[in-house]
Motif scaffolding. Structure first.
Motif: not given
Length: 76
Positions: A3-30
Motif C-alpha cells: 500500500a505504501l508503494l502504491i501511494a508513492f506511485g500515485v503521488l509520483g504519477g501525479i507529479g509527473v502529470l503536473l510537470m508534463v502539463v506545465l511544460l506543454r503550456r507555452g511561456t508566451g505572452r497573452t
C-alpha cells in the motif's frame, strides 16, 4: 508495504502529470487586450509586493506600520 508503494506511485504519477502539463503550456505572452491588462496588473502587484515585503521594509518598521495592515485597495 504494498500500500505504501502504491501511494508513492500515485503521488509520483501525479507529479509527473503536473510537470508534463506545465511544460506543454507555452511561456508566451497573452495576446488579447483583457489578458494583457490582467498580466500588467499582476506584474504591478508583484513589483509592489517585492518592495513592500522585502527585508528592508519588514525589518525596519514597527509591526503595525508595515504594508500588511494597509493592503492594496480592492477594486470591483
Amino acid at each position: 508495504m504494498v500500500a505504501l508503494l502504491i501511494a508513492f506511485g500515485v503521488l509520483g504519477g501525479i507529479g509527473v502529470l503536473l510537470m508534463v502539463v506545465l511544460l506543454r503550456r507555452g511561456t508566451g505572452r497573452t495576446e488579447t487586450a483583457d489578458g494583457l491588462l490582467v498580466e500588467q496588473e499582476a506584474l504591478r502587484r508583484a513589483r509592489h509586493d517585492r518592495v513592500s515585503f522585502g527585508t528592508t521594509a519588514v525589518h525596519n518598521s514597527t509591526p503595525t506600520a508595515s504594508d500588511s495592515y494597509r493592503r492594496r485597495d480592492v477594486r470591483p
